[in-house]
Design a protein around this motif. Structure first.
Motif, PDB file in Angstrom:
ATOM      1  N   ARG A 121      22.207   5.914  19.533  1.00 23.28           N
ATOM      2  CA  ARG A 121      23.057   6.671  20.080  1.00 23.28           C
ATOM      3  C   ARG A 121      23.982   5.998  21.335  1.00 23.28           C
ATOM      4  N   MET A 122      23.037   5.110  21.927  1.00 24.52           N
ATOM      5  CA  MET A 122      23.421   4.282  23.078  1.00 24.52           C
ATOM      6  C   MET A 122      24.088   2.835  22.624  1.00 24.52           C
ATOM      7  N   GLY A 123      23.643   2.602  21.497  1.00 23.07           N
ATOM      8  CA  GLY A 123      24.160   1.120  20.788  1.00 23.07           C
ATOM      9  C   GLY A 123      23.442  -0.097  21.771  1.00 23.07           C
ATOM     10  N   ALA A 183      10.650   6.294  26.444  1.00 27.13           N
ATOM     11  CA  ALA A 183      11.008   5.290  27.489  1.00 27.13           C
ATOM     12  C   ALA A 183      12.699   5.735  27.927  1.00 27.13           C
ATOM     13  N   ASP A 184      13.065   6.700  27.664  1.00 28.22           N
ATOM     14  CA  ASP A 184      14.427   7.237  28.082  1.00 28.22           C
ATOM     15  C   ASP A 184      14.404   8.406  29.096  1.00 28.22           C
ATOM     16  N   VAL A 185      13.211   8.750  29.690  1.00 25.53           N
ATOM     17  CA  VAL A 185      13.019   9.895  30.651  1.00 25.53           C
ATOM     18  C   VAL A 185      12.757   9.484  32.083  1.00 25.53           C
ATOM     19  N   VAL A 203      18.077   9.915  28.525  1.00 24.22           N
ATOM     20  CA  VAL A 203      19.106   9.143  28.574  1.00 24.22           C
ATOM     21  C   VAL A 203      19.384   8.449  27.310  1.00 24.22           C
ATOM     22  N   ASN A 204      20.409   8.832  26.393  1.00 23.89           N
ATOM     23  CA  ASN A 204      20.823   8.501  25.201  1.00 23.89           C
ATOM     24  C   ASN A 204      22.192   8.141  25.167  1.00 23.89           C
ATOM     25  N   THR A 205      23.173   8.371  25.986  1.00 22.03           N
ATOM     26  CA  THR A 205      24.123   7.955  25.773  1.00 22.03           C
ATOM     27  C   THR A 205      24.668   7.415  27.298  1.00 22.03           C
ATOM     28  N   LEU A 253      23.500   7.772  30.964  1.00 21.84           N
ATOM     29  CA  LEU A 253      23.231   6.837  31.899  1.00 21.84           C
ATOM     30  C   LEU A 253      23.896   6.704  33.454  1.00 21.84           C
ATOM     31  N   GLU A 254      25.071   6.891  33.079  1.00 23.39           N
ATOM     32  CA  GLU A 254      25.949   7.264  34.601  1.00 23.39           C
ATOM     33  C   GLU A 254      25.567   8.415  35.385  1.00 23.39           C
TER      34      GLU A 254
END
Length: 185
Positions: free
Chosen positions: A12-14, A90-92, A161-163, A167-168
């Motif tokens: 999703r993030m790329g 790893a995205d929390v 944080v997936n997009t 992230l912003e």
């Protein structure tokens, strides 16, 4: 033991999420620094995350390579190799040492605990995965006998944080809750 799961494809993030910066610090370090206050920490990588591997080598963070075939496959392999453990995606980025401590204290090593937030605690702007009236937060205790929900209270655990938009948002939150002096460190 706490294992940070950092071997996903980040479709999703790329981009490789663990190395993305929030307030000038890679997302993985936000998590690692909190986890190491509570227990021994290991980062689970795969062929999908070469930049995360480089970050771990540079920072002296212990890691293990997984197959990268998917979340369930990797978790099963880690369970077989290490026995029961606490896991975090790893995205929390806003997990706190206290969150790790709470789930670790409640974990008996036999029954898995899935970290959740009551929906009443989820900030309006966030849209986490929900199941049975709770937000699934990516902090778990992994074992072999069954599973139950474990309610946590840190509302920022709902930010996975997936997009680029998430992230912003994480960047804005970091600037609000941490002083400028801390962010420069």
């Amino acid at each position: 033991m706490i294992i940070i799961l950092a071997g996903g494809k980040s479709t999703r993030m790329g981009k490789e999420k663990p190395v993305l910066r929030i307030a000038n610090k890679p997302m993985l370090l936000w998590i690692y620094e909190q986890a190491e206050k509570v227990d021994e920490v290991l980062v689970a990588l795969s062929k999908n995350t070469p930049k995360t591997r480089e970050l771990c080598l540079r920072e002296g963070i212990p890691f293990i390579e997984t197959s990268g075939k998917g979340y369930v496959h990797d978790v099963q392999g880690l369970l077989k190799e290490f026995g029961p453990f606490v896991s975090i995606s790893a995205d929390v980025p806003f997990v706190k040492a206290g969150d790790f401590w709470l789930i670790k204290k409640a974990f008996d090593g036999r029954k898995s605990l899935t970290g959740v937030l009551p929906l009443s605690l989820v900030p309006k702007d966030l849209h986490p995965v929900t199941y049975r009236g709770c937000a699934i937060v990516g902090l778990n205790a992994v074992a072999e006998e069954g599973e139950e929900f474990f309610k946590l209270t840190n509302p920022l655990l709902a930010l996975n944080v997936n997009t680029l938009e998430e992230l912003e948002l994480a960047e804005k939150i970091a600037k609000l809750i941490y002083s400028p002096k801390l962010l420069k460190m």
